[in-house]
Design a protein around this motif. Structure first.
Motif, PDB file in Angstrom:
ATOM      1  N   ARG A 153       0.840  -1.219   0.000  1.00 21.05           N
ATOM      2  CA  ARG A 153       0.000   0.000   0.000  1.00 21.05           C
ATOM      3  C   ARG A 153       0.864   1.254   0.000  1.00 21.05           C
ATOM      4  N   ARG A 154       1.880   1.251   0.859  1.00 23.14           N
ATOM      5  CA  ARG A 154       2.766   2.427   0.934  1.00 23.14           C
ATOM      6  C   ARG A 154       3.444   2.675  -0.413  1.00 23.14           C
ATOM      7  N   GLU A 155       3.972   1.648  -1.029  1.00 24.36           N
ATOM      8  CA  GLU A 155       4.617   1.790  -2.341  1.00 24.36           C
ATOM      9  C   GLU A 155       3.602   2.210  -3.395  1.00 24.36           C
ATOM     10  N   LYS A 156       2.396   1.650  -3.281  1.00 21.85           N
ATOM     11  CA  LYS A 156       1.336   2.012  -4.222  1.00 21.85           C
ATOM     12  C   LYS A 156       0.982   3.484  -4.075  1.00 21.85           C
ATOM     13  N   ILE A 157       0.876   3.936  -2.845  1.00 21.37           N
ATOM     14  CA  ILE A 157       0.560   5.353  -2.592  1.00 21.37           C
ATOM     15  C   ILE A 157       1.691   6.234  -3.106  1.00 21.37           C
ATOM     16  N   GLU A 158       2.937   5.856  -2.855  1.00 16.66           N
ATOM     17  CA  GLU A 158       4.085   6.624  -3.358  1.00 16.66           C
ATOM     18  C   GLU A 158       4.066   6.674  -4.882  1.00 16.66           C
ATOM     19  N   LEU A 159       3.808   5.529  -5.507  1.00 16.08           N
ATOM     20  CA  LEU A 159       3.773   5.486  -6.970  1.00 16.08           C
ATOM     21  C   LEU A 159       2.619   6.318  -7.523  1.00 16.08           C
ATOM     22  N   LEU A 160       1.462   6.257  -6.851  1.00 16.94           N
ATOM     23  CA  LEU A 160       0.331   7.089  -7.292  1.00 16.94           C
ATOM     24  C   LEU A 160       0.656   8.573  -7.154  1.00 16.94           C
ATOM     25  N   GLY A 161       1.349   8.924  -6.077  1.00 17.52           N
ATOM     26  CA  GLY A 161       1.786  10.314  -5.904  1.00 17.52           C
ATOM     27  C   GLY A 161       2.739  10.727  -7.010  1.00 17.52           C
ATOM     28  N   LYS A 162       3.680   9.861  -7.323  1.00 20.25           N
ATOM     29  CA  LYS A 162       4.620  10.154  -8.406  1.00 20.25           C
ATOM     30  C   LYS A 162       3.899  10.261  -9.737  1.00 20.25           C
ATOM     31  N   ILE A 163       2.923   9.359  -9.938  1.00 19.66           N
ATOM     32  CA  ILE A 163       2.146   9.410 -11.185  1.00 19.66           C
ATOM     33  C   ILE A 163       1.386  10.713 -11.276  1.00 19.66           C
ATOM     34  N   ASP A 164       0.781  11.165 -10.166  1.00 16.27           N
ATOM     35  CA  ASP A 164       0.065  12.449 -10.177  1.00 16.27           C
ATOM     36  C   ASP A 164       1.011  13.607 -10.486  1.00 16.27           C
ATOM     37  N   LYS A 165       2.196  13.577  -9.870  1.00 18.11           N
ATOM     38  CA  LYS A 165       3.183  14.621 -10.151  1.00 18.11           C
ATOM     39  C   LYS A 165       3.568  14.619 -11.626  1.00 18.11           C
ATOM     40  N   LEU A 166       3.803  13.414 -12.154  1.00 21.20           N
ATOM     41  CA  LEU A 166       4.181  13.311 -13.567  1.00 21.20           C
ATOM     42  C   LEU A 166       3.045  13.784 -14.475  1.00 21.20           C
ATOM     43  N   ARG A 167       1.805  13.467 -14.111  1.00 22.19           N
ATOM     44  CA  ARG A 167       0.660  13.953 -14.900  1.00 22.19           C
ATOM     45  C   ARG A 167       0.583  15.469 -14.854  1.00 22.19           C
ATOM     46  N   GLY A 168       0.826  16.012 -13.672  1.00 25.45           N
ATOM     47  CA  GLY A 168       0.836  17.474 -13.540  1.00 25.45           C
ATOM     48  C   GLY A 168       1.912  18.097 -14.411  1.00 25.45           C
ATOM     49  N   ARG A 169       3.102  17.502 -14.364  1.00 25.79           N
ATOM     50  CA  ARG A 169       4.194  18.009 -15.202  1.00 25.79           C
ATOM     51  C   ARG A 169       3.860  17.863 -16.685  1.00 25.79           C
ATOM     52  N   LEU A 170       3.241  16.729 -17.030  1.00 25.22           N
ATOM     53  CA  LEU A 170       2.857  16.498 -18.414  1.00 25.22           C
ATOM     54  C   LEU A 170       1.839  17.531 -18.888  1.00 25.22           C
ATOM     55  N   GLU A 171       0.855  17.832 -18.029  1.00 25.93           N
ATOM     56  CA  GLU A 171      -0.139  18.853 -18.376  1.00 25.93           C
ATOM     57  C   GLU A 171       0.524  20.216 -18.537  1.00 25.93           C
ATOM     58  N   LYS A 172       1.437  20.532 -17.601  1.00 24.47           N
ATOM     59  CA  LYS A 172       2.139  21.816 -17.683  1.00 24.47           C
ATOM     60  C   LYS A 172       2.958  21.888 -18.962  1.00 24.47           C
ATOM     61  N   LEU A 173       3.659  20.795 -19.277  1.00 21.03           N
ATOM     62  CA  LEU A 173       4.447  20.755 -20.512  1.00 21.03           C
ATOM     63  C   LEU A 173       3.542  20.876 -21.734  1.00 21.03           C
ATOM     64  N   GLY A 174       2.366  20.253 -21.674  1.00 18.21           N
ATOM     65  CA  GLY A 174       1.407  20.365 -22.782  1.00 18.21           C
ATOM     66  C   GLY A 174       0.952  21.806 -22.964  1.00 18.21           C
ATOM     67  N   ARG A 175       0.653  22.493 -21.836  1.00 19.91           N
ATOM     68  CA  ARG A 175       0.244  23.906 -21.923  1.00 19.91           C
ATOM     69  C   ARG A 175       1.391  24.763 -22.469  1.00 19.91           C
ATOM     70  N   ASP A 176       2.600  24.483 -21.951  1.00 15.17           N
ATOM     71  CA  ASP A 176       3.767  25.233 -22.435  1.00 15.17           C
ATOM     72  C   ASP A 176       3.977  24.998 -23.931  1.00 15.17           C
ATOM     73  N   LYS A 177       3.817  23.750 -24.348  1.00 13.02           N
ATOM     74  CA  LYS A 177       3.981  23.430 -25.771  1.00 13.02           C
ATOM     75  C   LYS A 177       2.940  24.151 -26.599  1.00 13.02           C
ATOM     76  N   LEU A 178       1.712  24.208 -26.114  1.00 14.08           N
ATOM     77  CA  LEU A 178       0.643  24.911 -26.821  1.00 14.08           C
ATOM     78  C   LEU A 178       0.938  26.402 -26.913  1.00 14.08           C
ATOM     79  N   GLU A 179       1.425  26.973 -25.804  1.00  4.85           N
ATOM     80  CA  GLU A 179       1.785  28.391 -25.811  1.00  4.85           C
ATOM     81  C   GLU A 179       2.889  28.664 -26.823  1.00  4.85           C
ATOM     82  N   VAL A 180       3.899  27.796 -26.836  1.00  3.26           N
ATOM     83  CA  VAL A 180       5.013  27.971 -27.778  1.00  3.26           C
ATOM     84  C   VAL A 180       4.513  27.862 -29.210  1.00  3.26           C
TER      85      VAL A 180
END
Length: 111
Positions: free
Chosen positions: A10-37
């Motif tokens: 569970r702890r590893e799953k929660i850590e991985l889900l947190g990392k996945i959320d962070k990566l999704r956030g970064r991906l969304e930010k990169l997508g917005r940045d790419k769109l702006e560019v």
């Protein structure tokens, strides 16, 4: 033992889900940045095309003005040459008249 493995899972799953959320956030930010560019790039390309069109218009206008200037310059050169020839002819006539007068004056003195 099973409880320890389950809690660690569970702890590893929660850590991985947190990392996945962070990566999704970064991906969304990169997508917005790419769109702006992309949007900025499109704007710059549009400005480039309008500036190129303006430059072509100015260049064609300049070519027209250069052609007019060359035409006027050519006509002025012809007029200057004509006037120069007229004045040269006048000067020759005046010189010959002067020479005749000087010759006559010399003849009158010798008499």
């Amino acid at each position: 033992m099973f409880f320890v493995l389950k809690s660690r899972y569970r702890r590893e799953k929660i850590e991985l889900l947190g990392k996945i959320d962070k990566l999704r956030g970064r991906l969304e930010k990169l997508g917005r940045d790419k769109l702006e560019v992309k949007n900025e790039t499109n704007k710059i390309e549009e400005e480039n095309t309008t500036l190129k069109q303006k430059l072509k218009a100015k260049n064609s206008e300049l070519r027209g003005l250069k052609a007019k200037l060359a035409d006027v310059d050519g006509r002025l050169k012809v007029k200057v040459e004509e006037k120069t020839k007229e004045y040269e002819e006048k000067m020759k006539r005046m010189q010959s008249s002067y020479d005749k007068l000087v010759f006559e004056l010399d003849e009158m003195r010798h008499r």
